[in-house]
Enzyme design. Structure first.
Site, PDB file in Angstrom:
ATOM      1  N   GLU A   5       0.860  -1.192   0.000  1.00 13.91           N
ATOM      2  CA  GLU A   5       0.000   0.000   0.000  1.00 13.91           C
ATOM      3  C   GLU A   5       0.890   1.234   0.000  1.00 13.91           C
ATOM      4  O   GLU A   5       1.865   1.299   0.744  1.00 13.91           O
ATOM      5  CB  GLU A   5      -0.901   0.019   1.244  1.00 13.91           C
ATOM      6  CG  GLU A   5      -1.752   1.292   1.314  1.00 13.91           C
ATOM      7  CD  GLU A   5      -2.626   1.365   2.553  1.00 13.91           C
ATOM      8  OE1 GLU A   5      -3.538   0.540   2.684  1.00 13.91           O
ATOM      9  OE2 GLU A   5      -2.364   2.257   3.390  1.00 13.91           O
ATOM     10  N   ALA A 118     -19.707   0.754   3.301  1.00 13.84           N
ATOM     11  CA  ALA A 118     -18.961   0.316   2.118  1.00 13.84           C
ATOM     12  C   ALA A 118     -19.798  -0.638   1.270  1.00 13.84           C
ATOM     13  O   ALA A 118     -19.747  -0.603   0.035  1.00 13.84           O
ATOM     14  CB  ALA A 118     -17.668  -0.355   2.552  1.00 13.84           C
ATOM     15  N   TYR A 138     -11.320  -6.061   9.726  1.00 12.23           N
ATOM     16  CA  TYR A 138     -10.710  -5.611  10.978  1.00 12.23           C
ATOM     17  C   TYR A 138     -10.517  -6.793  11.944  1.00 12.23           C
ATOM     18  O   TYR A 138     -11.482  -7.233  12.588  1.00 12.23           O
ATOM     19  CB  TYR A 138     -11.612  -4.528  11.607  1.00 12.23           C
ATOM     20  CG  TYR A 138     -11.789  -3.368  10.654  1.00 12.23           C
ATOM     21  CD1 TYR A 138     -10.949  -2.274  10.702  1.00 12.23           C
ATOM     22  CD2 TYR A 138     -12.761  -3.414   9.638  1.00 12.23           C
ATOM     23  CE1 TYR A 138     -11.065  -1.239   9.772  1.00 12.23           C
ATOM     24  CE2 TYR A 138     -12.881  -2.384   8.709  1.00 12.23           C
ATOM     25  CZ  TYR A 138     -12.031  -1.301   8.791  1.00 12.23           C
ATOM     26  OH  TYR A 138     -12.141  -0.292   7.876  1.00 12.23           O
ATOM     27  N   HIS A 142     -13.982  -3.450  13.989  1.00  8.97           N
ATOM     28  CA  HIS A 142     -13.918  -2.005  13.714  1.00  8.97           C
ATOM     29  C   HIS A 142     -14.249  -1.255  15.001  1.00  8.97           C
ATOM     30  O   HIS A 142     -15.057  -1.726  15.809  1.00  8.97           O
ATOM     31  CB  HIS A 142     -14.937  -1.673  12.607  1.00  8.97           C
ATOM     32  CG  HIS A 142     -14.874  -0.255  12.146  1.00  8.97           C
ATOM     33  ND1 HIS A 142     -15.649   0.739  12.697  1.00  8.97           N
ATOM     34  CD2 HIS A 142     -14.092   0.353  11.208  1.00  8.97           C
ATOM     35  CE1 HIS A 142     -15.371   1.895  12.102  1.00  8.97           C
ATOM     36  NE2 HIS A 142     -14.425   1.684  11.192  1.00  8.97           N
ATOM     37  N   GLN A 205       4.757   7.690  14.908  1.00  7.59           N
ATOM     38  CA  GLN A 205       3.832   7.412  13.804  1.00  7.59           C
ATOM     39  C   GLN A 205       2.915   6.229  14.173  1.00  7.59           C
ATOM     40  O   GLN A 205       1.712   6.277  13.947  1.00  7.59           O
ATOM     41  CB  GLN A 205       4.691   7.058  12.591  1.00  7.59           C
ATOM     42  CG  GLN A 205       3.972   6.887  11.301  1.00  7.59           C
ATOM     43  CD  GLN A 205       4.964   6.422  10.223  1.00  7.59           C
ATOM     44  OE1 GLN A 205       5.725   5.470  10.420  1.00  7.59           O
ATOM     45  NE2 GLN A 205       4.965   7.101   9.113  1.00  7.59           N
TER      46      GLN A 205
HETATM   47  P1  FAD Z   1     -17.844  -0.184   6.639  1.00  7.52           P
HETATM   48  O1  FAD Z   1     -17.610  -1.506   6.026  1.00  7.52           O
HETATM   49  O2  FAD Z   1     -19.024   0.591   6.190  1.00  7.52           O
HETATM   50  O3  FAD Z   1     -17.906  -0.394   8.227  1.00  7.52           O
HETATM   51  C1  FAD Z   1     -17.920   0.694   9.124  1.00  7.52           C
HETATM   52  C2  FAD Z   1     -18.682   0.312  10.392  1.00  7.52           C
HETATM   53  O4  FAD Z   1     -20.065   0.106  10.078  1.00  7.52           O
HETATM   54  C3  FAD Z   1     -18.200  -0.985  11.036  1.00  7.52           C
HETATM   55  O5  FAD Z   1     -18.338  -0.870  12.422  1.00  7.52           O
HETATM   56  C4  FAD Z   1     -19.166  -2.032  10.496  1.00  7.52           C
HETATM   57  O6  FAD Z   1     -19.326  -3.149  11.369  1.00  7.52           O
HETATM   58  C5  FAD Z   1     -20.463  -1.238  10.385  1.00  7.52           C
HETATM   59  N1  FAD Z   1     -21.314  -1.685   9.274  1.00  7.52           N
HETATM   60  C6  FAD Z   1     -20.904  -2.037   8.026  1.00  7.52           C
HETATM   61  N2  FAD Z   1     -21.964  -2.382   7.266  1.00  7.52           N
HETATM   62  C7  FAD Z   1     -23.058  -2.229   8.040  1.00  7.52           C
HETATM   63  C8  FAD Z   1     -24.454  -2.414   7.833  1.00  7.52           C
HETATM   64  N3  FAD Z   1     -24.920  -2.808   6.632  1.00  7.52           N
HETATM   65  N4  FAD Z   1     -25.301  -2.154   8.870  1.00  7.52           N
HETATM   66  C9  FAD Z   1     -24.842  -1.735  10.071  1.00  7.52           C
HETATM   67  N5  FAD Z   1     -23.526  -1.544  10.332  1.00  7.52           N
HETATM   68  C10 FAD Z   1     -22.659  -1.791   9.333  1.00  7.52           C
HETATM   69  N6  FAD Z   1      -9.628   5.399   4.909  1.00  7.52           N
HETATM   70  C11 FAD Z   1      -9.474   6.433   4.017  1.00  7.52           C
HETATM   71  O7  FAD Z   1      -9.993   7.520   4.246  1.00  7.52           O
HETATM   72  N7  FAD Z   1      -8.725   6.275   2.875  1.00  7.52           N
HETATM   73  C12 FAD Z   1      -8.135   5.081   2.560  1.00  7.52           C
HETATM   74  O8  FAD Z   1      -7.468   4.962   1.523  1.00  7.52           O
HETATM   75  C13 FAD Z   1      -8.274   3.988   3.475  1.00  7.52           C
HETATM   76  N8  FAD Z   1      -7.736   2.769   3.212  1.00  7.52           N
HETATM   77  C14 FAD Z   1      -7.940   1.719   4.071  1.00  7.52           C
HETATM   78  C15 FAD Z   1      -7.388   0.459   3.755  1.00  7.52           C
HETATM   79  C16 FAD Z   1      -7.590  -0.619   4.604  1.00  7.52           C
HETATM   80  C17 FAD Z   1      -7.000  -1.976   4.239  1.00  7.52           C
HETATM   81  C18 FAD Z   1      -8.326  -0.457   5.816  1.00  7.52           C
HETATM   82  C19 FAD Z   1      -8.516  -1.629   6.747  1.00  7.52           C
HETATM   83  C20 FAD Z   1      -8.866   0.778   6.137  1.00  7.52           C
HETATM   84  C21 FAD Z   1      -8.697   1.878   5.273  1.00  7.52           C
HETATM   85  N9  FAD Z   1      -9.230   3.142   5.549  1.00  7.52           N
HETATM   86  C22 FAD Z   1      -9.062   4.188   4.670  1.00  7.52           C
HETATM   87  C23 FAD Z   1      -9.959   3.374   6.798  1.00  7.52           C
HETATM   88  C24 FAD Z   1     -11.488   3.173   6.670  1.00  7.52           C
HETATM   89  O9  FAD Z   1     -12.012   4.180   5.827  1.00  7.52           O
HETATM   90  C25 FAD Z   1     -12.103   3.262   8.072  1.00  7.52           C
HETATM   91  O10 FAD Z   1     -11.704   2.183   8.859  1.00  7.52           O
HETATM   92  C26 FAD Z   1     -13.620   3.480   8.134  1.00  7.52           C
HETATM   93  O11 FAD Z   1     -13.958   3.879   9.464  1.00  7.52           O
HETATM   94  C27 FAD Z   1     -14.449   2.245   7.819  1.00  7.52           C
HETATM   95  O12 FAD Z   1     -14.450   1.953   6.501  1.00  7.52           O
HETATM   96  P2  FAD Z   1     -15.088   0.565   5.969  1.00  7.52           P
HETATM   97  O13 FAD Z   1     -15.066   0.593   4.512  1.00  7.52           O
HETATM   98  O14 FAD Z   1     -14.494  -0.603   6.659  1.00  7.52           O
HETATM   99  O15 FAD Z   1     -16.594   0.784   6.498  1.00  7.52           O
END
Ligand code: FAD
Length: 282
Positions: A5, A118, A138, A142, A205
């Site tokens: 990454e 997402a 996670y 999360h 960091q």
């Molecule tokens: P989601 O999958 O939407 O999950 C977020 C929360 O909502 C979780 O607690 C989950 O359990 C809950 N949830 C999910 N779906 C539902 C549903 N249908 N109903 C109810 N609850 C639900 N951030 C950036 O800004 N830029 C980046 O480039 C970036 N890259 C990343 C790369 C990796 C490998 C990882 C692990 C994280 C990255 N992040 C990045 C951080 C990420 O944006 C955060 O962790 C964010 O808070 C959650 O994103 P997510 O896509 O996992 O969210």
């Protein structure tokens, strides 16, 4: 699978710095390189140096370096129209793979209403494009989830929506990853899951990252940080050795892949890659 990454350069960075990093990283022949995206949208327009947006770097990786690439994309601050525009851009420039994310909710910017998770972004984009989707996972749950089980239930929705591959948040205790993996498989999540490894080469960091993502720190790790935090070279070498140790154990346990958070530091990526090459192949 072994992947890296990187992030786009900050305001004062340049495209030359990107090339320098990529020259060295692509020499290591990763399966792909993913490029982060700023949740506020800064890396897609105006907030980064000329030619250095996530989309542009993803295209450089593919076209100039003939290496597979993945564009991170968040939806928390996007409307459907924003995402439609991005799909159009991806199609125009040949971006094929997307790590679809919600993004962190900022206390200063109220989230837009169109996408809450997402999984919704993946469903929406899948209906409108031929893109391939990855998702984030996670190992310790999360930070917004009440439990790992609840987070895994939600992760399953992301996979059902179309995520074909998952990349994990960083962790420093492999035990958490194994527990997560067992639960994810039991929940019917059968796509490849890459383990996210962040080498600790700078104690400050890492503290910042850990505060943001909630990863726990095993005693072995905190002792290492305490012992070497004032000696940058020793910290770097100890951090590299710790990451290698984690990767060897993960490979011995048959994980699907390793996703290395390089922090745009090819020296560290190279040291680690060379040390685990045969382990990952074997
Ligand atoms: P989601 O999958 O939407 O999950 C977020 C929360 O909502 C979780 O607690 C989950 O359990 C809950 N949830 C999910 N779906 C539902 C549903 N249908 N109903 C109810 N609850 C639900 N951030 C950036 O800004 N830029 C980046 O480039 C970036 N890259 C990343 C790369 C990796 C490998 C990882 C692990 C994280 C990255 N992040 C990045 C951080 C990420 O944006 C955060 O962790 C964010 O808070 C959650 O994103 P997510 O896509 O996992 O969210």
């Amino acid at each position: 699978m072994f992947s890296f990454e990187i992030f786009p350069p900050k305001k004062n960075g340049s495209i030359e710095a990107v090339y320098k990093t990529l020259d060295e990283l692509t020499d290591l022949k990763p399966d792909f390189i993913s490029v982060t995206y700023n949740a506020g949208g800064a890396s897609s327009a105006g907030g980064c140096p000329e030619g250095c947006s996530t989309r542009e770097i993803v295209c450089i990786i593919k076209e100039k370096y003939h290496t597979e690439s993945i564009a991170h994309l968040t939806c928390v601050n996007s409307t459907r129209e924003d995402i439609d525009r991005i799909i159009g851009e991806f199609e125009r420039y040949g971006v094929e793979n997307v790590l679809a994310l919600r993004g962190d909710i900022s206390p200063d910017i109220p989230p837009k209403e169109d996408f809450h998770h997402a999984s919704e972004l993946i469903s929406y984009m899948k209906r409108r494009s031929g893109l391939s989707f990855s998702g984030a996972c996670y190992p310790e749950g999360h930070t917004e989830s009440n439990s790992l089980d609840e987070d895994i239930e939600n992760l399953k929705k992301k996979v059902d929506a179309g995520a074909e591959h998952l990349m994990s948040q960083l962790f420093f205790d492999n035990g958490h990853f194994y527990e997560f993996l067992e639960k994810a498989r039991a929940a019917g999540i059968n796509v490849p899951i890459e383990a996210g490894i962040m080498p600790c080469v700078n104690a400050n960091q890492i503290q910042r990252m850990v505060t943001m993502c909630g990863a726990s720190l095993p005693t072995k790790f905190t002792k290492m940080m305490a012992r070497f935090e004032n000696s940058p070279e020793a910290m770097r070498d100890a951090g590299i050795a710790y990451a290698i140790d984690q990767i060897i154990d993960l490979a011995a346990n048959g994980v699907d892949g390793i996703h290395l958070y390089t922090m745009n530091n090819p020296y560290v990526a190279k040291k680690i890659s060379k040390s685990v090459e045969s382990v990952l192949l074997g």
